[in-house]
Each structure stands twice: as structure tokens, then as C-alpha cells.
Design a protein around this motif. Sequence first.
Motif, short mmCIF file in Angstrom:
data_model
loop_
_atom_site.label_atom_id
_atom_site.label_comp_id
_atom_site.label_asym_id
_atom_site.label_seq_id
_atom_site.Cartn_x
_atom_site.Cartn_y
_atom_site.Cartn_z
N UNK A 26 38.41 43.68 46.43
CA UNK A 26 39.11 43.01 47.53
C UNK A 26 38.62 41.61 47.88
N UNK A 27 37.38 41.26 47.55
CA UNK A 27 36.81 39.97 47.97
C UNK A 27 36.98 38.95 46.83
N UNK A 28 37.77 37.89 47.09
CA UNK A 28 37.86 36.79 46.13
C UNK A 28 36.74 35.81 46.45
N UNK A 32 34.44 32.23 41.35
CA UNK A 32 34.28 33.47 40.59
C UNK A 32 34.50 33.23 39.10
N UNK A 33 33.61 33.75 38.27
CA UNK A 33 33.80 33.75 36.83
C UNK A 33 34.50 35.06 36.46
N UNK A 38 35.16 41.25 36.68
CA UNK A 38 35.84 42.55 36.75
C UNK A 38 34.97 43.68 36.22
N UNK A 39 34.06 43.35 35.31
CA UNK A 39 33.17 44.37 34.77
C UNK A 39 31.84 44.42 35.54
N UNK A 40 31.29 43.25 35.86
CA UNK A 40 29.94 43.20 36.43
C UNK A 40 29.92 43.22 37.96
N UNK A 41 30.97 42.70 38.59
CA UNK A 41 30.95 42.59 40.04
C UNK A 41 29.82 41.69 40.50
#
Length: 471
Positions: A26-28, A32-33, A38-41
Motif C-alpha cells: 500500500x505505501x508508494x 522506489x526501485x 515487489x520481492x524485497x520490500x
Amino acid sequence: MKHASNVDDSNTDSQAHAVWEKDKNHFIHPFTDFSTFHQQGCDIISDSDGIYVSDIKGNRFIDGIAGLWCVNVGHGRKEIGDAMAEQATRMAYFSTFNNLTNIPAAELSAKLASLAPAHLNHIFYTCGGSTANDVAVRLVHYYFNRIGKPEKKKIISRKNAYHGTTYMAATLTGIESNNWMFDTLDSHVSYLSEANCYRRPAGMSEAAYCDHLVGEFETRITELGADNIAAFIMEPIMGAGGVLVAPEGYHTRMQALCRQNDILLIVDEVVTAFGRLGHFFSSEKVFGLTPDIITCAKGLSSGYVPLGAALISDSLYEVLGTPQGKGGVLSTGFTYSGHPVSCAAALKNIEIMEREALCENIQRVGPYLETQLKTLKHHATVGDVRGSNFMMCLENVANKETGELLPLEARVGDRVAEEAQQRGLIIRPVGHLNIISPPLIWDEAIIDNVVAILDASFSAVTESLKKDGFM
């Protein structure tokens, strides 16, 4: 430096995973890379105290970036929290529109005027650095409209400058990768070369390089026409663009060209103000500048609450403060301009800085940090160590003789930051760079510890680069 907490590991892991999932879904995040996110958070920072921050699993780290250039007085200052709570319960918010004000905003305005160069006596509050720079440009354009010079619209910025990410501030920002696939207001801004002494033309002396940069500005003024240029904006030392320190004489010569051509000078002190270079404001005391506008944020409140400001000169205010006509208003501002809780936090922050002589601490300890970091140049990848006081950068290269960079896929800045974090230190990777901008309360013992961690980290990175075929 990391340590495990005494809480139940299974409960901690469960809580951490739940927060990690919420954040990831939920947090943009800024910058962001998405190739890895999406995998590492994200690592979850949950606690802080003094020069340390801790993650949700109880691992403790030395904060080498002061949050993000901003937690100058250190983390967990109860005095600031108490000042915010007292103001919030007394009167958390009321409009500063329509001839209304509040006590902290008035007190902070007078305090900032007393700390700034003598001609900067008028404060326009914003919510951060980007909006402070947006306001500066809007007021500059308004000023020239008011004095009958509406054609003066162009703003001169520099390549690799960082001035923010709101629409106008993003256009002022000259870091190309920041604006990939984003639109910018290109017709309003023209870019000069950054002042990068490390990568100046081969064989050129620093003095000749200064001549070259000043000559470029002279040529640009001729090309665009002085009558079309409103302002030149610069960071005294470039921050996110690589902690670039200009050659001696650069600042005053660029200012002289501005004065000769009726070009206003905006100095972006979002990073350099409030002690990072050993003074509340560095423009005049360090660089000999008398700006028409100084913008600031970050260290203004030590990051405890969002707050930015544009400090306006008496000569500009003479025009801005004159009614446009009967019933005329200065029709710009923010709902949260001069927010009382933010201003109360800033007042307490400045009180702490003065009481604990933090600027004087930087004047004493800053050169020690510079000297100790330069000992890391013995590593194969460390091509340059630069900066001033508590604003430092290490540039990683493939070849020290030529300055050739490692390929992007080597992720050298990230590798160094990851190795340092494994050893209990958080620093900032920016491509092939590593930036260090600590809280102003570091001392020599902490610096020695940090440099030892970095020494081990660079050794590990050199080995991993060799193993992966990059060296």
C-alpha cells in the motif's frame, strides 16, 4: 553494532512480516526501485535514540545519514516532543490567512531573521524543501511582474542539482535520472554545468576550472539575454547530486554576474543550513554570499515534523509587501504555512542547537570526519572522498587513474551500503556514490567506529566485485 532484542522472536517475526506486507502492498515510497521492491520490500525502522536507529526486529544501527540530511540534533529528543505536545493541546492549528497568526510562527520568524544574513528579515513558511523552492520561483516571477519586467522568467539551475520533486522544483533539479518519463517545465529553466572538481577536464587547474564555469555562465547570459533571466538557484554544496564542492572563488564570482545583470540569487540551503557546515546558515559565513532568497527545511525542525521556509530579502519584500491595488493581496500560500506545532518544534530545535553549541561542535569535529574518511582512499574502488564537515561523499570507480566508473549492474554504491548495514551502520547509496550526513552530535569516538566499519565494508565489496567479474 547490531544486537538482538529480548522480545519473543516468533512474535517479533510475525509482527514484522505483517507490517512488511502492509507497507509493500500500500505505501508508494519516494524513489522506489521497483525492480527489487515487489520481492524485497523495505527494512522497517521502528525506534531511534540519539545517533542510533533500530529495526522492528531489534537490530541497532548507527545513523550515518541523519534520517535524510535532517535529524541534526539526534533522535528521541523529549524536549521537542514535549514542545509539540504542549502546542498541540493548547492550539494545534488555526489558519494564518486573513490577518491571523499564531505565537510560534511569529516567534520563529523573528528568530530566523536574527540567525540569517542581516538583509533576510521576512519568512514565508512551506511544508518542506521542494515547496520552499517552488515558492521562491513563484515570488521571483511575481516580483519582476510587479516592477514592470514580466519578460524576466528564466531560472538558471545546474546539471546534477537537486531542488525537490514538486513540479517546478523537479524542473530545477538537474539530475536526469530523477525526471525519467516525468514531464517538466523545461521552457522556464536553463542548466549550467555542475561544479565538479573531481571530474574537471584533464590537466585543468582548479583556478582555470573556476574560470571555465564562470565563463559558461557569462555565455549563457549573453545567449538568453539578461532581460529574460529572473534568477540563478544554487546549493552552496550540491547534495544528492554528489556532494560537489565548487572551486575557490566560484560562489562570489557567480553572484557578481547575477548582480551585474539584474539576476536574483536563490541559495538552496535545505541541506547546508542548521549546522551541517558549522553555521546556522552557510551562505554568507562560509561562501561570502548575500542571497536575495534562502530556502531551508530539513534541519530547521531536525525532521521531527515537516517544515520549510523561504527567507526573503528586505529589497524584495519592499515590492512583495506593497499592495497590488486597493484590496490587493499576495495570493499564494499553504493551509499549513506557519503551522504552530511545526514552528514550536523548530523553536525548540534551535534552542537545543544553541544551548549545546552544535555548530561549534561541527567546526571542531567536522574536519576530523573529513580527515578520517580520506584514509579510505587506499581501497581500490574509492576514487574520491569529498565534502565539508558533516556533508561527505565517497565516489566509487573502476579505475582511479582515469576515473572510469563500474557498470551500473555492479551496484557498487548499494553493495557498500549493504555491507555497512550488516556491520551496524546506515549510509546512503546513490548510484556509484555513498553519502554520509550524520546527526550533528557525533564525536571522534563514533567517527573512528564508523570509519572502521567502512574500512571493512569496502574490503568486502572489493572482494565481491572481483568474484563477480567486475574488477
